[in-house]
Design a protein around this motif. Sequence first.
Motif, mmCIF file in Angstrom:
data_model
loop_
_atom_site.group_PDB
_atom_site.id
_atom_site.type_symbol
_atom_site.label_atom_id
_atom_site.label_comp_id
_atom_site.label_asym_id
_atom_site.label_seq_id
_atom_site.Cartn_x
_atom_site.Cartn_y
_atom_site.Cartn_z
ATOM 1 N N MET A 587 0.677 -1.213 -0.082
ATOM 2 C CA MET A 587 -0.045 0.111 0.021
ATOM 3 C C MET A 587 0.846 1.246 -0.089
ATOM 4 S SD MET A 587 -2.897 -1.139 -0.307
ATOM 5 C CE MET A 587 -3.740 0.277 -0.332
ATOM 6 N N HIS A 588 2.036 1.192 -0.144
ATOM 7 C CA HIS A 588 3.203 2.434 -0.406
ATOM 8 C C HIS A 588 2.798 2.840 -1.761
ATOM 9 C CE1 HIS A 588 5.695 1.590 3.372
ATOM 10 N NE2 HIS A 588 4.425 1.778 3.746
ATOM 11 N N TRP A 589 3.389 4.053 -2.081
ATOM 12 C CA TRP A 589 3.257 4.755 -3.449
ATOM 13 C C TRP A 589 4.264 3.865 -4.299
ATOM 14 C CZ3 TRP A 589 -0.819 7.453 -3.905
ATOM 15 C CH2 TRP A 589 -1.267 8.311 -3.051
ATOM 16 N N LEU A 590 3.622 3.549 -5.357
ATOM 17 C CA LEU A 590 4.652 2.928 -6.564
ATOM 18 C C LEU A 590 5.524 4.240 -7.171
ATOM 19 C CD1 LEU A 590 2.295 0.663 -8.381
ATOM 20 C CD2 LEU A 590 3.918 0.061 -6.836
ATOM 21 N N GLY A 591 6.655 3.823 -7.893
ATOM 22 C CA GLY A 591 7.622 4.756 -8.474
ATOM 23 C C GLY A 591 8.370 4.209 -9.439
ATOM 24 N N THR A 592 8.790 5.142 -10.276
ATOM 25 C CA THR A 592 9.874 4.794 -11.286
ATOM 26 C C THR A 592 11.197 5.818 -10.794
ATOM 27 O OG1 THR A 592 9.118 6.482 -12.813
ATOM 28 C CG2 THR A 592 8.444 4.051 -13.045
ATOM 29 N N PRO A 593 12.197 5.170 -10.242
ATOM 30 C CA PRO A 593 13.222 6.269 -9.552
ATOM 31 C C PRO A 593 13.994 6.539 -10.724
ATOM 32 C CG PRO A 593 13.280 4.090 -8.464
ATOM 33 C CD PRO A 593 12.118 3.951 -9.439
ATOM 34 N N ASP A 594 14.489 7.918 -10.573
ATOM 35 C CA ASP A 594 15.301 8.583 -11.538
ATOM 36 C C ASP A 594 16.924 8.004 -11.583
ATOM 37 O OD1 ASP A 594 17.087 10.216 -13.147
ATOM 38 O OD2 ASP A 594 16.589 12.051 -12.260
ATOM 39 N N PRO A 595 17.220 7.350 -12.518
ATOM 40 C CA PRO A 595 18.779 6.623 -12.474
ATOM 41 C C PRO A 595 19.829 7.715 -11.869
ATOM 42 C CG PRO A 595 17.706 6.082 -14.465
ATOM 43 C CD PRO A 595 16.761 7.242 -13.965
ATOM 44 N N ALA A 596 19.639 8.896 -12.429
ATOM 45 C CA ALA A 596 20.593 9.811 -12.122
ATOM 46 C C ALA A 596 20.652 9.928 -10.730
ATOM 47 C CB ALA A 596 20.542 11.270 -12.636
ATOM 48 N N ALA A 597 19.576 9.928 -10.085
ATOM 49 C CA ALA A 597 19.378 10.209 -8.455
ATOM 50 C C ALA A 597 19.595 9.146 -7.537
ATOM 51 C CB ALA A 597 17.993 10.779 -8.207
ATOM 52 N N VAL A 626 8.120 -0.823 -10.898
ATOM 53 C CA VAL A 626 6.653 -1.177 -11.205
ATOM 54 C C VAL A 626 6.270 -2.209 -11.886
ATOM 55 C CG1 VAL A 626 4.403 -0.319 -11.669
ATOM 56 C CG2 VAL A 626 6.230 1.278 -10.969
ATOM 57 N N ALA A 627 5.373 -3.183 -11.393
ATOM 58 C CA ALA A 627 4.942 -4.409 -12.184
ATOM 59 C C ALA A 627 3.618 -4.394 -12.199
ATOM 60 C CB ALA A 627 5.347 -5.577 -11.431
ATOM 61 N N PHE A 628 2.704 -4.640 -13.278
ATOM 62 C CA PHE A 628 1.581 -4.924 -13.505
ATOM 63 C C PHE A 628 0.891 -6.298 -13.766
ATOM 64 C CE2 PHE A 628 2.226 -0.407 -13.957
ATOM 65 C CZ PHE A 628 1.157 0.118 -13.510
ATOM 66 N N CYS A 629 -0.251 -6.287 -13.137
ATOM 67 C CA CYS A 629 -1.053 -7.786 -13.542
ATOM 68 C C CYS A 629 -1.474 -7.688 -15.109
ATOM 69 C CB CYS A 629 -1.860 -8.200 -12.437
ATOM 70 S SG CYS A 629 -2.716 -9.793 -12.809
ATOM 71 N N MET A 630 -1.306 -8.693 -15.837
ATOM 72 C CA MET A 630 -1.830 -8.538 -17.052
ATOM 73 C C MET A 630 -3.280 -8.952 -17.026
ATOM 74 S SD MET A 630 0.696 -7.446 -18.971
ATOM 75 C CE MET A 630 -0.144 -7.630 -20.483
ATOM 76 N N SER A 631 -3.711 -9.340 -16.163
ATOM 77 C CA SER A 631 -5.278 -9.933 -16.033
ATOM 78 C C SER A 631 -6.061 -8.796 -15.441
ATOM 79 C CB SER A 631 -5.206 -11.304 -15.237
ATOM 80 O OG SER A 631 -4.655 -12.237 -15.926
ATOM 81 N N CYS A 632 -5.759 -8.389 -14.330
ATOM 82 C CA CYS A 632 -6.446 -7.337 -13.510
ATOM 83 C C CYS A 632 -6.062 -6.140 -13.725
ATOM 84 C CB CYS A 632 -6.571 -7.773 -12.044
ATOM 85 S SG CYS A 632 -5.226 -7.843 -11.285
ATOM 86 N N SER A 633 -4.865 -5.881 -13.953
ATOM 87 C CA SER A 633 -4.084 -4.491 -14.256
ATOM 88 C C SER A 633 -3.767 -3.823 -12.903
ATOM 89 C CB SER A 633 -5.124 -3.282 -14.946
ATOM 90 O OG SER A 633 -5.405 -4.062 -16.215
ATOM 91 N N PHE A 636 2.099 -3.253 -8.482
ATOM 92 C CA PHE A 636 2.738 -3.661 -7.372
ATOM 93 C C PHE A 636 4.437 -3.265 -7.518
ATOM 94 C CE2 PHE A 636 -0.162 -6.910 -8.826
ATOM 95 C CZ PHE A 636 -1.027 -7.102 -7.985
ATOM 96 N N HIS A 637 4.740 -3.314 -6.245
ATOM 97 C CA HIS A 637 6.140 -3.465 -6.397
ATOM 98 C C HIS A 637 6.957 -4.747 -6.902
ATOM 99 C CE1 HIS A 637 6.069 0.082 -3.240
ATOM 100 N NE2 HIS A 637 6.704 0.402 -4.301
ATOM 101 N N ALA A 638 7.728 -4.804 -7.932
ATOM 102 C CA ALA A 638 8.035 -6.052 -8.528
ATOM 103 C C ALA A 638 8.449 -7.105 -7.778
ATOM 104 C CB ALA A 638 9.389 -5.855 -9.653
ATOM 105 N N HIS A 639 9.433 -6.683 -6.511
ATOM 106 C CA HIS A 639 9.649 -7.827 -5.602
ATOM 107 C C HIS A 639 8.620 -8.386 -4.798
ATOM 108 C CE1 HIS A 639 10.150 -4.076 -3.097
ATOM 109 N NE2 HIS A 639 10.456 -4.791 -2.078
ATOM 110 N N HIS A 640 7.640 -7.335 -4.673
ATOM 111 C CA HIS A 640 6.568 -7.810 -3.556
ATOM 112 C C HIS A 640 5.660 -8.899 -4.671
ATOM 113 C CE1 HIS A 640 6.833 -3.960 -1.077
ATOM 114 N NE2 HIS A 640 7.751 -4.869 -0.594
ATOM 115 N N ALA A 641 5.237 -8.474 -5.803
ATOM 116 C CA ALA A 641 4.494 -9.228 -6.595
ATOM 117 C C ALA A 641 4.962 -10.683 -6.967
ATOM 118 C CB ALA A 641 4.360 -8.708 -7.942
ATOM 119 N N LYS A 642 6.715 -10.611 -6.672
ATOM 120 C CA LYS A 642 7.206 -11.852 -7.006
ATOM 121 C C LYS A 642 7.120 -12.732 -5.796
ATOM 122 C CE LYS A 642 12.030 -13.691 -8.386
ATOM 123 N NZ LYS A 642 13.281 -13.260 -8.527
#
Length: 655
Positions: A587-597, A626-633, A636-642
Amino acid sequence: AVLEFKPAVDNSTSGSAIWSVRFSGIIRGRFGVLSNKGEVKVYDTSQYQMEHDRPHPGQNSQNQADETSKWSSRHYVKRSHNIQYPYFHEKYGQEENERVIAFDFMTIGGLRGGQAALALHPDRGVDIIRVPATPPLVNITALNELAIFADQPFSIKPKKEEARPGSSDPNLVIANILYQGNLPRRRCEAGYLFNAQKNKVIVADDPSLVELWDLIQRLQDLAKEDGMVSRTLDLSYLGVFSIWNNTPGPNVNRIIDDENNQESFENAVAQIADAKDYPTFSGVETAYPAHRQLCLSMCRWTFAKDSLAGRCEELIALGPQNHYKAIVLAVFHGHKDVALNLFRSLVQRKQMQDIGIGAVIACESVSAEQRDMCKWMAEESTDPYLQALLSYFVEGNWTAVIETSNLPLPDRVAVACKYLSDEALTAFLSVATTQAIQEGNVAGIVLTGLAEQAIDLFQAYIARTDDLQTAVIASAFTNPKYVTNMRWEFWKENYFDQMQRWQAFMHRTRFTVQHNRMAVTRDGRRLIQSPPGQATLRCKHCQASLARRDEDGRPAAGEKAFTTPAANAGTICPECGRHMPRCGICMHWLGTPDPAAMPSQASAPSTKEKGGVPEGRKEDPMKNFVAFCMSCSHGFHAHHAKEWFKRHSMCPVPD
């Protein structure tokens, strides 16, 4: 044959005629033909699935006439069988009074037993002739398996066949053939790409390809850190032929300063040779010593005596097959003392027999008796380097060495560059280059380099060996940076199609990424545009892309981009500042970190600090993405979904 025009029966002798035609009552489209010469031929016909195009009413009469003159039948012969040959046939004939004079179709043991023909002979004898069954469908799958689709489909997998005397198992033979045919795929999966040193290990079972990658590695080493660049010309990856004949080629990327290009090719070669600190050329008298030194360097020749001795010791360490090579190369370089030291050392260690070659090397001149002995030894020897040296002692000139056809081409070229006159060297390089291109000899890369002539060489090489893979990878170093040729583009697309069939998607991507990095000019201009991203994350509010950086590493957002810590963490849209969705698990915010930061390796916490990674473990680079379920959209955080879907098969979001 793709299309075959033949009479219904053999009419090679006079008086041939068709006596009867019989249709099969079981197999649709099958009929048989009997000739008066006793030949029985069975035809299987079929029909095209699509209706024949008819002229439209609006077409003019000329078009209609053209259409009606075409073949309009939907029937065609799918296959034919000679179940009985004419009595005069050279291989399968019989006596005339034993030929078939009448026949008709019948079945044996029901439909699954197949079909046969009941044949009548002149002596009133009756015979049953089996009709061959429909051959099974055979195909090579994407996994390089031989798939056979018959009553019971089965496949044969590629397998390296063990050497068994007298083995006649056809499945093992086919499996071994498939294994050999699978060689390009195995090389691809082993990482056959742009690392010359690694490629030499992968193709270790093919000496010619090992030599090719050794030459390419030499060209790479020479071009490293602008090593083949003068003030105005870039001579990287040119071969001996181009260097000696002052022909850089038509590509404009070789010209560095077009406005102030007052430097000749000869001056550029001299400047490059001076920058490499080559010693004074020692050999035949020449007007172009810098050219010869640079050409010798391309042939992998060393100039310092210590370096030569070290290389010869490395050759000796590789095994007895390289002992004569080490000694002879020292003589060719003009250092007889190094050759004699190597010879004495090998004889003392009992690693080489003393056949008197040392005494001949030490002599300034060879007597008639010694010349006769050298001629006899050259005829008996199978070592190309020993043959070349003995031929030099017999003939007394270096032309004999150059004409030793089984001596590797780079060493023949090096001897020519050191000892032939300017006119003789020009003639030899012209003939040798033309011959290498025509034969598709990859050792000819020492002459052509990876410039325009290399494309012609690789075209002949592909025609001779079907090795499209090596040709594409080797010539990719200069296409399109120094060479622009549509043939290479065609080869590359075909190789990409092969990798697609192999499902080698990651290998194809590595090829594309690494090749794009090589295809950059000196001023930073990209010659190959990276393909657009096939998947893009966008803000659900403003539909702006959530990418932090473009392919060149520049910030992707506009001037009004948010630069707050939340923006750097990637939890808000850099365009409108709205939050991204929450992870469906934590339930934390998803994000796409800036590689430079993101923190660098230097500032990463130690293993003793909180959040550190214990030694021996590697942190997942996709952990916080970020990872998305292809069935329900749901996101999740990728490691959480895994971790979640390791234990559950249902989405963690309620309902």
